[in-house]
Design a protein around this motif. Structure first.
Motif: not given
Length: 180
Positions: A107-117
């Motif tokens: 709860d209130r956790g954060v995902l930071i995701y970055e990859t090629f598109a």
């Protein structure tokens, strides 16, 4: 994207992760560029990679490390009973893990995701469409899913061209998961 330096996107949204909520999972951490930044900022970090040398070095720095091949046949998500204050994923795409990643945010956790598109094939690797996110794909995996009792707040989403040492097309998202 330069693999030796921490992602500016990750750095920009790191403070969204609340330290008191628990550990941060650095998934497919590679050489540990983000694990090091997280440790230096005072986070408890769990680092996961298939390269045993990388995780051994990070363990000496204070990270809790896991040597796992996330794509092996019959692989089962080992963190099903864990809840993370944050999860960081960069330059890695294995779609079968996405639902598990979302479920593992506290709860209130954060995902930071970055990859090629899609679009990256004109600049370099990866070129194979299987390893490139399609338009709005991170939104589809992490914002739109309806999970009873939960909602995802999108803090930022981008599908963009970057020129950081090398040119690339990336998709990136930062979300906060909230219990309703």
């Amino acid at each position: 994207m330069n693999n030796a330096q921490p992602s500016q996107f990750v750095r920009r949204y790191l403070d969204e992760i609340l330290k008191e909520r628990g550990p941060v999972l650095d998934l497919a951490c590679g050489s540990g560029r983000h694990t090091r930044v997280l440790l230096a900022a005072g986070y408890e970090v769990w680092a996961v990679d298939r390269d045993s040398d990388s995780v051994a070095e990070l363990e000496q720095l204070g990270a809790k490390c896991f040597h796992l091949d996330l794509e092996s046949e019959g692989f089962k998500w080992p963190f099903a009973n864990e809840q993370f204050a944050g999860i960081v994923v960069t330059n890695y795409l294995h779609r079968p893990l996405m639902a598990s990643i979302l479920q593992s945010l506290a709860d209130r956790g954060v995902l930071i995701y970055e990859t090629f598109a899609a679009g990256n094939e004109q600049y370099g690797r990866p070129r194979n469409p299987d390893f490139l996110l399609q338009e709005n794909e991170l939104l589809q995996h992490f914002v739109y899913p309806a999970i009873s009792g939960w909602r995802q707040q999108c803090l930022v989403f981008e599908h963009t061209y970057v020129n950081q040492i090398t040119e690339a097309v990336v998709q990136r998202i930062c979300i906060r998961r909230l219990r309703e």
